[in-house]
Design an enzyme around this catalytic site. Structure first.
Site, PDB file in Angstrom:
ATOM      1  N   LYS A  33       3.084  13.658 -31.725  1.00 60.67           N
ATOM      2  CA  LYS A  33       2.447  14.475 -32.767  1.00 60.67           C
ATOM      3  C   LYS A  33       1.577  13.653 -33.710  1.00 60.67           C
ATOM      4  O   LYS A  33       0.699  14.200 -34.393  1.00 60.67           O
ATOM      5  CB  LYS A  33       3.494  15.248 -33.571  1.00 60.67           C
ATOM      6  CG  LYS A  33       4.447  14.391 -34.388  1.00 60.67           C
ATOM      7  CD  LYS A  33       5.440  15.257 -35.148  1.00 60.67           C
ATOM      8  CE  LYS A  33       6.398  14.406 -35.970  1.00 60.67           C
ATOM      9  NZ  LYS A  33       7.356  15.243 -36.728  1.00 60.67           N
ATOM     10  N   THR A  39       7.139   4.310 -34.937  1.00 58.57           N
ATOM     11  CA  THR A  39       7.412   3.561 -36.163  1.00 58.57           C
ATOM     12  C   THR A  39       7.045   2.097 -36.002  1.00 58.57           C
ATOM     13  O   THR A  39       6.440   1.488 -36.887  1.00 58.57           O
ATOM     14  CB  THR A  39       8.906   3.680 -36.529  1.00 58.57           C
ATOM     15  OG1 THR A  39       9.206   5.051 -36.837  1.00 58.57           O
ATOM     16  CG2 THR A  39       9.244   2.817 -37.734  1.00 58.57           C
ATOM     17  N   GLY A 175      19.012  -2.446 -50.995  1.00 61.49           N
ATOM     18  CA  GLY A 175      19.381  -2.774 -49.627  1.00 61.49           C
ATOM     19  C   GLY A 175      18.897  -4.158 -49.237  1.00 61.49           C
ATOM     20  O   GLY A 175      17.701  -4.452 -49.302  1.00 61.49           O
ATOM     21  N   GLY A 176      19.849  -5.006 -48.847  1.00 63.47           N
ATOM     22  CA  GLY A 176      19.520  -6.380 -48.476  1.00 63.47           C
ATOM     23  C   GLY A 176      19.647  -6.628 -46.989  1.00 63.47           C
ATOM     24  O   GLY A 176      19.956  -7.731 -46.570  1.00 63.47           O
ATOM     25  N   VAL A 178      17.751  -6.096 -43.007  1.00 66.57           N
ATOM     26  CA  VAL A 178      16.541  -6.669 -42.422  1.00 66.57           C
ATOM     27  C   VAL A 178      15.288  -6.198 -43.158  1.00 66.57           C
ATOM     28  O   VAL A 178      14.436  -7.005 -43.557  1.00 66.57           O
ATOM     29  CB  VAL A 178      16.439  -6.304 -40.924  1.00 66.57           C
ATOM     30  CG1 VAL A 178      15.116  -6.796 -40.349  1.00 66.57           C
ATOM     31  CG2 VAL A 178      17.606  -6.905 -40.153  1.00 66.57           C
ATOM     32  N   GLU A 198      22.432  -5.281 -53.092  1.00 67.59           N
ATOM     33  CA  GLU A 198      23.113  -5.055 -51.815  1.00 67.59           C
ATOM     34  C   GLU A 198      24.573  -4.658 -52.058  1.00 67.59           C
ATOM     35  O   GLU A 198      25.296  -5.338 -52.792  1.00 67.59           O
ATOM     36  CB  GLU A 198      23.037  -6.317 -50.946  1.00 67.59           C
ATOM     37  CG  GLU A 198      23.886  -6.295 -49.686  1.00 67.59           C
ATOM     38  CD  GLU A 198      23.613  -5.088 -48.791  1.00 67.59           C
ATOM     39  OE1 GLU A 198      24.589  -4.403 -48.416  1.00 67.59           O
ATOM     40  OE2 GLU A 198      22.432  -4.825 -48.480  1.00 67.59           O
ATOM     41  N   HIS A 434      10.749 -33.082 -26.402  1.00 67.67           N
ATOM     42  CA  HIS A 434      10.812 -33.799 -27.682  1.00 67.67           C
ATOM     43  C   HIS A 434       9.398 -34.144 -28.137  1.00 67.67           C
ATOM     44  O   HIS A 434       8.569 -34.543 -27.320  1.00 67.67           O
ATOM     45  CB  HIS A 434      11.630 -35.081 -27.510  1.00 67.67           C
ATOM     46  CG  HIS A 434      11.629 -35.948 -28.742  1.00 67.67           C
ATOM     47  ND1 HIS A 434      12.431 -35.674 -29.830  1.00 67.67           N
ATOM     48  CD2 HIS A 434      10.914 -37.063 -29.064  1.00 67.67           C
ATOM     49  CE1 HIS A 434      12.227 -36.595 -30.760  1.00 67.67           C
ATOM     50  NE2 HIS A 434      11.302 -37.449 -30.322  1.00 67.67           N
TER      51      HIS A 434
END
Length: 455
Positions: A33, A39, A175-176, A178, A198, A434
């Site tokens: 739609k 999202t 809210g803590g 992600v 949080e 390395h």
């Protein structure tokens, strides 16, 4: 119009499912739609990472240039330019998905789907009806907002951030998890005074406390205030912003005034009435088995609408599994090694078991610090570690957590190990290049099999 399958929702679950079905030779229609990508492309993964790419570079320039002998000055930033980059990233992703739809001959229908029954879907705007042998529900999710925030005008959800024209001077993030910590990273890098509230014992509550502690170290350097074990009990509009009341675990009340409030407490499944009327079983989200089948024959559900692991990469693979089963190929989801990735600075990534969830008597746990890694020193990085959890009897890798630059890339070694039940020595005996950050994984593995050489 008759199809082998109709997919409702063009997010990462829906469009991947449609493509895979087409690759199996099925006639497929996808109904969306709004814009393809869902999202993830339009309001989540892509735009947030575009914003964070800008602020990561800004932080690097400000914090490291002079230490690296570079005579450059960072004069500031252009918010409109940053937002334009995010919008360009969104458009490019959308166009890419549109191209894939055409390439794979998927019929894309723009409009709102209304499920008539398990074999028929109507387009609300046009009245057009599509018949199908199989129906895939991929309706996604919407931001969660509840009282008192839903009753106050102008409170932000994560979607609203991408519509902003100017920065707030101060921001309280509810809210803590992600979403909250990623936006805290972005806004604090641009000089916004940020506070996170949080409810759980620590930010990133689904990760171990030592992982959260490393993220808090980086936030402390940027002046981010963190209130854990605390709850917002009241918010109201005042002349200079929002007056917010926060209560901690001991009942102590704190009142502050901020320019904006962002509610980032997660998302909830988007299950419209027509889907409920179909008779699918709902437990938090639409319930399925591991083949993504609902309780109704020929009806599948994938992604956030299931209300389980709301991650784009999980939705995408659920789409693949659903497509295989529709095509007659037996397949089941394996959630044992789902990677969790967080684009803070440094990044966070985990897979498999967390330390907080294991019996310490049955496992080995070893943590190798980033500060002991040569490549990290060349990058002026010292916050972070790699932690490996392995079975005490045979050293099978059960979990891995990483706090490091590019942790979101490094975690794939852990994902492959956990998914395939590899033992620590099998990874350790694989030569790691390395100097690289991947050697921090090697150091943690050495700690499981014997003793790390570089610690």
């Amino acid at each position: 119009m008759v199809f082998d399958a109709v997919v409702i929702g063009g997010g990462p679950g829906g469009y991947v499912c449609a493509i895979k079905l087409a690759q199996y030779g099925k006639k497929v229609a996808l109904i969306e739609k709004e814009n393809l990508g869902g999202t993830c492309t339009n309001w989540g993964c892509i735009p947030t990472k575009a914003l964070l790419t800008a602020t990561h570079l800004l932080d690097e320039s400000k914090e490291k240039a002079s230490k690296l002998g570079l005579k450059i000055s960072v004069e500031g930033f252009d918010l409109a330019g940053i937002m334009a980059h995010a919008n360009k990233s969104i458009m490019m992703s959308r166009k890419g998905i549109e191209f894939l739809m055409k390439k794979n001959n998927v019929t894309v229908v723009k409009g709102t789907a209304e499920v008539v029954n398990r074999k028929k879907v109507r387009i609300k705007e046009s009245g057009e009806e599509l018949e199908c042998e199989n129906l895939v529900l991929a309706h996604g999710s919407v931001p969660t907002i509840f009282p008192p925030f839903s009753e106050v005008e102008g409170i932000w959800t994560s979607n609203d951030v991408f519509l902003m024209k100017e920065l707030p001077s101060s921001l309280l993030i509810v809210g803590g998890g992600v979403i909250g910590v990623e936006f805290a990273t972005f806004f604090s890098s641009l000089g916004v005074k940020v506070k996170i509230v949080e409810l759980a014992d620590h930010i990133l509550p689904y990760e171990d406390d030592d992982v959260a502690d490393e993220v808090k170290k980086s936030f402390a350097r940027k002046g981010v205030e963190i209130k854990e074990k605390a709850k917002v009990t009241g918010v109201k509009i005042v002349s200079n912003g929002y007056e917010v009341t926060v209560v901690d675990s001991e009942g102590k009340e704190e009142i502050s005034v901020v320019d904006k409030v962002l509610v980032a407490v997660g998302r909830r499944p988007n299950i419209p009435e027509d889907v409920k009327n179909l008779g699918v079983e709902i437990e938090r989200g639409i319930k399925t088995d591991l083949r993504m089948r609902t309780n109704i024959e020929g009806v599948y559900a994938i992604g956030d609408v299931r209300g389980q692991i709301m991650l784009a990469h999980v939705a995408a693979y659920e789409g693949v599994v659903a497509a295989k089963n529709i095509a007659g190929i037996e397949a089941e989801m394996d959630y044992s090694a789902v990677p969790s990735i967080i684009f803070t600075n440094p990044e966070v990534a985990s897979t498999g078991l967390r330390e907080k969830d294991v019996d310490r008597e049955k496992v080995k746990i070893f943590k190798f610090p980033l500060s002991a890694n040569g490549r990290a020193r060349t990058m002026l990085e010292n916050i972070g570690f790699v932690k490996v959890i392995a079975d005490k009897n045979d050293d099978t890798v059960l979990g891995m957590s990483i706090v490091s630059p590019v942790a979101t890339e490094l975690i794939m070694e852990g994902v492959i190990a956990v998914r395939n039940k590899l033992r620590a020595h099998q990874l350790e005996e694989s030569i790691h290049p390395h100097p690289t950050l991947s050697e921090t994984i090697l150091g943690a593995l050495e700690g499981i099999t014997d003793k790390p050489i570089h610690l």
